[in-house]
Design an enzyme around this catalytic site. Sequence first.
Site, PDB file in Angstrom:
ATOM      1  N   CYS A 141       1.331  -1.440   0.055  1.00  0.00           N
ATOM      2  CA  CYS A 141       0.184   0.445   0.059  1.00  0.00           C
ATOM      3  C   CYS A 141       1.103   1.451  -0.234  1.00  0.00           C
ATOM      4  O   CYS A 141       1.852   1.359   1.151  1.00  0.00           O
ATOM      5  CB  CYS A 141      -0.726  -0.230   0.676  1.00  0.00           C
ATOM      6  SG  CYS A 141      -0.968   1.553   2.206  1.00  0.00           S
ATOM      7  N   GLU A 142       0.430   2.072  -0.985  1.00  0.00           N
ATOM      8  CA  GLU A 142       1.323   3.041  -0.954  1.00  0.00           C
ATOM      9  C   GLU A 142       1.650   4.642   0.194  1.00  0.00           C
ATOM     10  O   GLU A 142       1.700   5.568   0.287  1.00  0.00           O
ATOM     11  CB  GLU A 142       1.873   3.750  -2.320  1.00  0.00           C
ATOM     12  CG  GLU A 142       0.231   4.286  -2.406  1.00  0.00           C
ATOM     13  CD  GLU A 142       0.228   4.990  -3.980  1.00  0.00           C
ATOM     14  OE1 GLU A 142       0.898   4.714  -5.199  1.00  0.00           O
ATOM     15  OE2 GLU A 142      -0.578   6.354  -4.458  1.00  0.00           O
ATOM     16  N   HIS A 143       0.323   4.196   0.844  1.00  0.00           N
ATOM     17  CA  HIS A 143      -0.529   5.531   1.811  1.00  0.00           C
ATOM     18  C   HIS A 143       0.162   4.891   3.603  1.00  0.00           C
ATOM     19  O   HIS A 143       0.855   5.817   3.541  1.00  0.00           O
ATOM     20  CB  HIS A 143      -1.699   5.307   2.224  1.00  0.00           C
ATOM     21  CG  HIS A 143      -1.987   6.159   0.860  1.00  0.00           C
ATOM     22  ND1 HIS A 143      -3.333   5.029   0.950  1.00  0.00           N
ATOM     23  CD2 HIS A 143      -2.168   6.586  -0.025  1.00  0.00           C
ATOM     24  CE1 HIS A 143      -4.117   5.872  -0.838  1.00  0.00           C
ATOM     25  NE2 HIS A 143      -2.966   6.559  -1.413  1.00  0.00           N
ATOM     26  N   HIS A 144       0.999   3.770   3.557  1.00  0.00           N
ATOM     27  CA  HIS A 144       1.486   3.033   4.930  1.00  0.00           C
ATOM     28  C   HIS A 144       2.594   2.236   4.699  1.00  0.00           C
ATOM     29  O   HIS A 144       3.189   1.548   5.339  1.00  0.00           O
ATOM     30  CB  HIS A 144       0.757   2.430   5.373  1.00  0.00           C
ATOM     31  CG  HIS A 144      -0.972   3.174   5.662  1.00  0.00           C
ATOM     32  ND1 HIS A 144      -1.720   3.494   5.436  1.00  0.00           N
ATOM     33  CD2 HIS A 144      -0.983   4.527   6.678  1.00  0.00           C
ATOM     34  CE1 HIS A 144      -2.986   4.195   5.629  1.00  0.00           C
ATOM     35  NE2 HIS A 144      -2.229   4.622   6.524  1.00  0.00           N
ATOM     36  N   GLN A 182      -5.312  -0.004  -4.301  1.00  0.00           N
ATOM     37  CA  GLN A 182      -5.799  -1.153  -5.469  1.00  0.00           C
ATOM     38  C   GLN A 182      -6.301  -0.806  -6.579  1.00  0.00           C
ATOM     39  O   GLN A 182      -6.395  -1.538  -7.272  1.00  0.00           O
ATOM     40  CB  GLN A 182      -6.698  -2.475  -3.679  1.00  0.00           C
ATOM     41  CG  GLN A 182      -7.224  -2.895  -4.322  1.00  0.00           C
ATOM     42  CD  GLN A 182      -7.965  -3.605  -3.739  1.00  0.00           C
ATOM     43  OE1 GLN A 182      -7.837  -3.855  -2.340  1.00  0.00           O
ATOM     44  NE2 GLN A 182      -9.708  -4.901  -4.377  1.00  0.00           N
ATOM     45  N   HIS A 210      -6.107  -5.476   3.559  1.00  0.00           N
ATOM     46  CA  HIS A 210      -5.425  -4.182   3.282  1.00  0.00           C
ATOM     47  C   HIS A 210      -4.569  -4.565   5.102  1.00  0.00           C
ATOM     48  O   HIS A 210      -4.941  -4.156   6.061  1.00  0.00           O
ATOM     49  CB  HIS A 210      -5.121  -2.931   3.096  1.00  0.00           C
ATOM     50  CG  HIS A 210      -6.148  -2.837   1.846  1.00  0.00           C
ATOM     51  ND1 HIS A 210      -5.484  -2.032   1.102  1.00  0.00           N
ATOM     52  CD2 HIS A 210      -7.334  -3.177   0.960  1.00  0.00           C
ATOM     53  CE1 HIS A 210      -5.790  -2.100  -0.153  1.00  0.00           C
ATOM     54  NE2 HIS A 210      -6.590  -3.184  -0.786  1.00  0.00           N
ATOM     55  N   CYS A 212      -2.769  -2.578   6.870  1.00  0.00           N
ATOM     56  CA  CYS A 212      -3.196  -1.051   7.478  1.00  0.00           C
ATOM     57  C   CYS A 212      -4.296  -1.241   7.754  1.00  0.00           C
ATOM     58  O   CYS A 212      -5.113  -0.366   8.376  1.00  0.00           O
ATOM     59  CB  CYS A 212      -2.692   0.211   6.145  1.00  0.00           C
ATOM     60  SG  CYS A 212      -4.005   0.029   4.846  1.00  0.00           S
TER      61      CYS A 212
HETATM   62 ZN   LIG Z   1      -2.577   1.502   3.767  1.00  0.00          ZN
END
Ligand SMILES: [Zn+2]
Length: 251
Positions: A141-144, A182, A210, A212
Amino acid sequence: MEERRNSQTLIYRTDPNLELEEKLRRLAFVRHPSIQNDHDSVIADYRPIAKRRMESITFDELTEEEIVEQLSKHYKGIISNLGEDPARQGLLRTPERAAKAIMFFTKGYKEKIEDVLNDAVFDEDHDEMVIVKDIEMFSLCEHHLVPFMGKVSIGYLPNKRILGLSKLARIVEIYSRRLQVQERLTKQIAVAITEAVQPTGVGVVVEATHMCMVMRGVQKLNSKTVTSTMLGVLREDPKSREEFLTLMNNR
Ligand SMILES: [Zn+2]
């Protein structure tokens, strides 16, 4: 040599959203004759971010060993910022292991769809739906920067050309082994197949968990995120879409 490298401005990869938007826009012009509806709804979602163009790539100037070395330094910093002693025995080689692990998790950046599909596109007078279900997928996941994983199912309606079946899994691998969301992953797979064999329609469904969400925040252990992209007749024609979804759910 070292100095030149250290002082060089980093040039980043092209924003994948911009690249995707451009491809979707291009595909919107290649429409199946039977399609009446407007494709603009697909494209519109991406328009606002299409502001800035960046030069693509590269870190080619650094060797793989040099990248691992750099990453190891960063991981060592992370470990000490967490209040752990990077010099204690159990953590001594952790920065290097973590560096190699993240290199593996993002190895899709080094692979090109064209190379993978080389020799795998065949002329075939087959116009029935081709479906490959439950391709395993692991991504970050590119956010976390934590994993999300799940299954990808792909269906397409060939138009005189088919793709070697194992290549569908390779396409999934190339796009999932990157920093991802995703929704984009789902679209990128659909676009890659469309570009490779110009099918009458493509449908991609991704079902993922996910970390996260599972390990932090809402901590929903069994929650799954489902995303889908339909292109061509699978988008425009309810009957084809229905057939696709029925075959997909046929377990
Ligand atoms: Zn994430």
